[in-house]
Scaffold this motif. Sequence first.
Motif, PDB file in Angstrom:
ATOM      1  N   PHE A  20       0.853  -0.996   0.064  1.00 39.70           N
ATOM      2  CA  PHE A  20      -0.120   0.041   0.005  1.00 39.70           C
ATOM      3  C   PHE A  20       0.841   1.169  -0.061  1.00 39.70           C
ATOM      4  O   PHE A  20       0.902   1.983   0.913  1.00 39.70           O
ATOM      5  N   ILE A  32     -10.475  -0.142  -5.703  1.00 39.54           N
ATOM      6  CA  ILE A  32     -11.203  -1.001  -4.642  1.00 39.54           C
ATOM      7  C   ILE A  32     -12.663  -1.158  -5.404  1.00 39.54           C
ATOM      8  O   ILE A  32     -13.278  -2.121  -5.426  1.00 39.54           O
ATOM      9  N   SER A  91      -0.086   2.353   6.619  1.00 42.83           N
ATOM     10  CA  SER A  91       0.458   2.842   5.331  1.00 42.83           C
ATOM     11  C   SER A  91       0.419   4.494   5.470  1.00 42.83           C
ATOM     12  O   SER A  91      -0.541   5.159   5.612  1.00 42.83           O
ATOM     13  N   LEU A 138      -3.496  -9.456   7.254  1.00 44.27           N
ATOM     14  CA  LEU A 138      -2.611  -9.917   8.431  1.00 44.27           C
ATOM     15  C   LEU A 138      -2.309 -11.419   8.426  1.00 44.27           C
ATOM     16  O   LEU A 138      -2.923 -12.118   7.826  1.00 44.27           O
TER      17      LEU A 138
END
Length: 242
Positions: A20, A32, A91, A138
Motif C-alpha cells: 500500500f 477498490i 501505510s 494480517l
Amino acid sequence: MMQKDVIYAEPLAHIEDFRFDEQVADVFADMIQRSVPGYQTIVQTIGKLAARYQQADSHYYDLGCSLGAATLAMRRNINSSGARIIAVDNSQAMVERCERHLQAFRSEVPVEVKLADIRQLEISNAAMVVINFTLQFLPKTDRDALIANIYRGMKPGGILVLSEKILTSEPETHDLLITLHHDFKRANGYSELEISQKRSALEKVMLPDTLQEQQQRLQQSGFVKQTVWFQCFNFCSLVAIK
Ligand code: GEK
C-alpha cells in the motif's frame, strides 16, 4: 477527478509483492471500486449501521481505513453526543490522503487518523468497529488475537462489521466464484494481463480464510450473535453484536 488504476496494465518483468505505497494510494478509490463487488453497498450500509448502533459517549473504529471511506460513512450518520472516530492504517501514503480526504467534508464528529499497526492498537469503549477488507492482509497467526481484542474493547450492544474475501474449500465452487469475480473485473475494464499480474502480486500478501473460519473466530472471541449480511461471489461481509 478519480485517478485510474493502470498499475498492472503493462507487462512487468518482475512482479513485486503488493504494497500500500504512494502509487497504490493514488489510485485506490478507483482500484477498490472496480475490484470489490458490492463495495459501495457495503460502505453505505456501514453508514446505516452506524446510525442504528450509535451510543452516547462512544468510540467508532475504522481498522485499515485506507482513504477513509468507512469513516466518512460513519461520520455522516452519527449524531449522538460524545462520539469519536478512530481511523487507523499502517501505510503512511494512505494516512496522509485519508486526512486530506476527511478535511474536504464538514462534520461535528471528531476523527483521529492514526498511523499505526492495528495489531498494537488499544480498543476501548467501542459502539462500532469496522474492519473492511483488512484482516485478510494480517498474518494468519495474528487474526484470532485481533478479533479477541476487538471484542474486549466493545461495549455491550456494540457492532462489528467484518468484510473479507473468502475461500471456498470445495474446488469446483471455489473456481466458479473466482471466475465470476474475474468476469466482474473484466466488465470493469481490467484486462487479462492486469488481472493475472495483480493476482501474482497479492499471492503472498493477501491470504483469505473460509467463511467457516471467520465465523468460528468470531464465536471463539465471544460473539454469540453474528450473521453474514452481504455476499457477492467470493466477497463477504459479516456483522457480530456483543
Ligand atoms: C475501505 N477499509 O476502503 N495495520 C494497519 N493497517 C493495515 C495493516 C495493519 N497491520 N495491514 C494492512 N493495513 C478500506 C479498505 S484495504 C483493502 C482497506 C484492500 C491496511 C493497508 O495499508 C490498507 O490501506 C488496508 O489495510 C486494506 O473500506 O486493498 O483490499
